[in-house]
Design a protein around this motif. Structure first.
Motif, PDB file in Angstrom:
ATOM      1  N   LYS A   1       5.050  -5.809   0.530  1.00  0.00           N
ATOM      2  CA  LYS A   1       4.765  -5.521   1.945  1.00  0.00           C
ATOM      3  C   LYS A   1       3.526  -4.659   2.134  1.00  0.00           C
ATOM      4  CE  LYS A   1       8.648  -7.359   3.411  1.00  0.00           C
ATOM      5  NZ  LYS A   1       8.603  -8.728   3.870  1.00  0.00           N
ATOM      6  N   MET A   2       3.122  -3.951   1.070  1.00  0.00           N
ATOM      7  CA  MET A   2       2.044  -2.964   1.258  1.00  0.00           C
ATOM      8  C   MET A   2       0.762  -3.351   0.534  1.00  0.00           C
ATOM      9  SD  MET A   2       3.754   0.801   1.529  1.00  0.00           S
ATOM     10  CE  MET A   2       5.390   0.805   0.865  1.00  0.00           C
ATOM     11  N   ALA A   3       0.410  -4.607   0.587  1.00  0.00           N
ATOM     12  CA  ALA A   3      -0.834  -5.053  -0.045  1.00  0.00           C
ATOM     13  C   ALA A   3      -1.994  -4.206   0.496  1.00  0.00           C
ATOM     14  CB  ALA A   3      -1.058  -6.528   0.268  1.00  0.00           C
ATOM     15  N   GLY A   4      -2.836  -3.753  -0.398  1.00  0.00           N
ATOM     16  CA  GLY A   4      -3.993  -2.948   0.028  1.00  0.00           C
ATOM     17  C   GLY A   4      -3.725  -1.445  -0.034  1.00  0.00           C
ATOM     18  N   ILE A   5      -2.452  -1.056  -0.118  1.00  0.00           N
ATOM     19  CA  ILE A   5      -2.139   0.379  -0.281  1.00  0.00           C
ATOM     20  C   ILE A   5      -1.879   0.630  -1.764  1.00  0.00           C
ATOM     21  CG2 ILE A   5      -0.512   2.230   0.281  1.00  0.00           C
ATOM     22  CD1 ILE A   5      -0.122   0.973   3.028  1.00  0.00           C
ATOM     23  N   ASP A   6      -2.535   1.660  -2.280  1.00  0.00           N
ATOM     24  CA  ASP A   6      -2.420   1.990  -3.704  1.00  0.00           C
ATOM     25  C   ASP A   6      -1.153   2.844  -3.910  1.00  0.00           C
ATOM     26  OD1 ASP A   6      -2.822   2.718  -6.282  1.00  0.00           O
ATOM     27  OD2 ASP A   6      -4.665   3.869  -5.925  1.00  0.00           O
ATOM     28  N   LEU A   7      -0.108   2.215  -4.454  1.00  0.00           N
ATOM     29  CA  LEU A   7       1.165   2.922  -4.670  1.00  0.00           C
ATOM     30  C   LEU A   7       1.126   3.642  -6.015  1.00  0.00           C
ATOM     31  CD1 LEU A   7       3.706   0.214  -3.468  1.00  0.00           C
ATOM     32  CD2 LEU A   7       3.626   2.580  -2.649  1.00  0.00           C
ATOM     33  N   ARG A   8       1.251   4.945  -5.993  1.00  0.00           N
ATOM     34  CA  ARG A   8       1.114   5.712  -7.242  1.00  0.00           C
ATOM     35  C   ARG A   8       2.405   6.450  -7.618  1.00  0.00           C
ATOM     36  NH1 ARG A   8      -4.880   8.343  -7.358  1.00  0.00           N
ATOM     37  NH2 ARG A   8      -5.952   6.411  -6.838  1.00  0.00           N
ATOM     38  N   PRO A   9       2.953   6.124  -8.797  1.00  0.00           N
ATOM     39  CA  PRO A   9       4.158   6.863  -9.223  1.00  0.00           C
ATOM     40  C   PRO A   9       3.797   8.306  -9.582  1.00  0.00           C
ATOM     41  CG  PRO A   9       3.391   5.380 -10.964  1.00  0.00           C
ATOM     42  CD  PRO A   9       2.498   5.144  -9.785  1.00  0.00           C
ATOM     43  N   VAL A  10       4.564   9.244  -9.054  1.00  0.00           N
ATOM     44  CA  VAL A  10       4.343  10.651  -9.405  1.00  0.00           C
ATOM     45  C   VAL A  10       5.665  11.222  -9.904  1.00  0.00           C
ATOM     46  CG1 VAL A  10       3.642  12.925  -8.575  1.00  0.00           C
ATOM     47  CG2 VAL A  10       2.602  10.872  -7.584  1.00  0.00           C
ATOM     48  N   GLU A  11       5.652  11.836 -11.072  1.00  0.00           N
ATOM     49  CA  GLU A  11       6.889  12.434 -11.593  1.00  0.00           C
ATOM     50  C   GLU A  11       7.187  13.739 -10.869  1.00  0.00           C
ATOM     51  OE1 GLU A  11       7.062  12.561 -15.882  1.00  0.00           O
ATOM     52  OE2 GLU A  11       6.479  10.444 -15.911  1.00  0.00           O
ATOM     53  N   LYS A  12       8.453  13.891 -10.511  1.00  0.00           N
ATOM     54  CA  LYS A  12       8.938  15.110  -9.850  1.00  0.00           C
ATOM     55  C   LYS A  12       8.092  15.495  -8.633  1.00  0.00           C
ATOM     56  CE  LYS A  12      11.234  17.062 -13.849  1.00  0.00           C
ATOM     57  NZ  LYS A  12      11.305  18.166 -14.797  1.00  0.00           N
ATOM     58  N   LEU A  13       7.703  14.500  -7.861  1.00  0.00           N
ATOM     59  CA  LEU A  13       6.858  14.720  -6.677  1.00  0.00           C
ATOM     60  C   LEU A  13       7.443  15.807  -5.768  1.00  0.00           C
ATOM     61  CD1 LEU A  13       4.554  13.942  -4.766  1.00  0.00           C
ATOM     62  CD2 LEU A  13       5.816  11.904  -4.115  1.00  0.00           C
ATOM     63  N   ALA A  14       8.710  15.647  -5.394  1.00  0.00           N
ATOM     64  CA  ALA A  14       9.373  16.693  -4.597  1.00  0.00           C
ATOM     65  C   ALA A  14      10.340  17.499  -5.466  1.00  0.00           C
ATOM     66  CB  ALA A  14      10.127  16.065  -3.435  1.00  0.00           C
ATOM     67  N   ASP A  15      10.888  16.860  -6.493  1.00  0.00           N
ATOM     68  CA  ASP A  15      11.878  17.529  -7.360  1.00  0.00           C
ATOM     69  C   ASP A  15      11.366  18.877  -7.872  1.00  0.00           C
ATOM     70  OD1 ASP A  15      13.654  15.495  -7.103  1.00  0.00           O
ATOM     71  OD2 ASP A  15      13.578  14.815  -9.182  1.00  0.00           O
ATOM     72  N   ARG A  16      10.111  18.868  -8.339  1.00  0.00           N
ATOM     73  CA  ARG A  16       9.567  20.091  -8.933  1.00  0.00           C
ATOM     74  C   ARG A  16       9.548  21.225  -7.907  1.00  0.00           C
ATOM     75  NH1 ARG A  16       4.092  19.418 -12.005  1.00  0.00           N
ATOM     76  NH2 ARG A  16       5.566  18.326 -13.339  1.00  0.00           N
TER      77      ARG A  16
END
Ligand code: GLY
Ligand code: MN
Ligand code: MN
Length: 357
Positions: A111-126
């Motif tokens: 659904k999000m063609a053109g948006i760069d989806l980037r995995p981030v570890e512990k984005l909010a967890d940390r």
């Protein structure tokens, strides 16, 4: 700093211009929402909360810090997330690597063609690891319930009482305090106490049994988690030796807790004490885990931990020795990392205690 500000600061460090928070616990931390399904998209200047029609009224009541978007069938989450991400102008969108399934990621990508989806570890967890004072107050309240509960069930530490009798009384007591059990109560005795996560049975307490109780309360969404081991009847030298080694390991580890200490080093302190007593081979699990909104919350004190302790983090400290055929001992407290060291939140005594001897 409020959760949204903490997250925005982390976004700028990570060089993403938007974040998609999909884990329910983290959404709750960010917004105050207590429902099971919702997502939040955050940009440096905007934020939108997305949930579905089951939560229309609840979201209106609980979420006041951002725009609320409620989806309704036949619209789906990936469609609405994509729609909102575009509307907010997200181009590099960080998401929570450890909380997103492969299937979910695939549907977002479509659904999000053109948006760069980037995995981030512990984005909010940390960020959630460092607790606010009001969160610590709730954990303390939950610890108060476990302390009162231990005091209440002590009268059942008698030959002939079953593990189930004790487990059920613990549950009743916690519920009567207006709290809920944080997890299934562990009550194991005799040789069964060598099972760290054993399920209470109809086994009766017998003279010479260790009895290990591990239970917690959940108060206003925050948990406690405490373990005590006691002896029924007359102790042998081996009972005392094993118990006191575990206690020494726990006290030494608590002593090592301070801002800047590495989680894996605190674990090692306990492991080294047990090694000096030739008991380290019986300590198979980590020393402790983060505690708060979840019982097993973010962060750990273990051989694999990469965490560096900071003021305001909350951990359990729970070394154990489990000897097949003999029994086991675990002692678990909940502690807050303070500038000067660990603040222990439990008041239940932990010196060696024998009942009915
Ligand atoms: N009650 C589970 C634990 O102590 O981690
Ligand atoms: Mn526990
Ligand atoms: Mn625990």
């Amino acid at each position: 700093m409020k959760p949204l500000e903490r997250l925005r600061e982390r976004m700028s460090e990570l060089n993403v211009d938007a974040a998609l928070i999909s884990n329910a616990t983290n959404v709750g931390w960010l917004t105050g929402f207590t429902g099971s399904t919702a997502m939040v998209i955050i940009t440096p200047s905007d934020a939108v909360f997305i949930s579905d029609s089951r939560y229309r009224e609840q979201a209106k009541e609980q979420v006041d810090s951002m725009t609320v978007e409620i989806l309704q069938a036949p619209k789906t989450y990936p469609e609405v997330v994509a729609e909102q991400a575009r509307k907010l102008g997200a181009s590099r969108l960080g998401f929570e690597a450890e909380h997103v399934t492969f299937a979910q990621h695939s549907s977002w990508e479509k659904k999000m063609a053109g948006i760069d989806l980037r995995p981030v570890e512990k984005l909010a967890d940390r960020l959630r690891m460092v607790k606010y004072d009001w969160e610590i107050e709730r954990i303390k309240a939950a610890c108060g319930v476990t302390d009162a509960c231990f005091d209440h069930v002590e009268r059942l530490f008698q030959v002939g009482v079953t593990e189930l009798d004790i487990a059920i009384e613990i549950e009743f007591f916690i519920r009567r305090q207006g709290a809920t059990v944080a997890f299934d109560v562990i009550a194991v005795s005799g040789a069964r106490s060598a099972r760290p996560h054993g399920v209470p049975s109809d086994k009766k307490l017998e003279p010479g049994d260790f009895l290990t109780l591990d239970f917690g309360a959940c108060v206003d969404g925050f948990n406690s988690d405490m373990t005590r081991t006691v002896l029924i009847g007359e102790p042998t030298a081996k009972h005392r030796e094993v118990y006191n080694a575990v206690l020494e390991a726990q006290l030494a580890a608590i002593e090592a807790i301070r801002p800047g200490a590495a989680g894996k080093d605190v674990d090692k302190v306990a492991r080294d004490v047990l090694a000096r007593h030739s008991l380290d081979q019986f300590f198979g699990h980590g020393l402790g885990h983060g505690l708060g909104r979840l019982v097993h919350d973010v962060g750990s004190l273990s051989t694999a931990s990469e965490d560096i302790l900071e003021e305001g983090m909350v951990f359990t400290v729970e070394p154990g020795v489990y000897i097949e055929g003999f029994g086991g001992v675990r002692i678990e407290d909940d502690v807050v990392v303070r500038a000067t060291g660990a603040e222990i939140l439990n008041r239940t005594p932990k010196d060696f205690r024998a009942y009915g001897s």
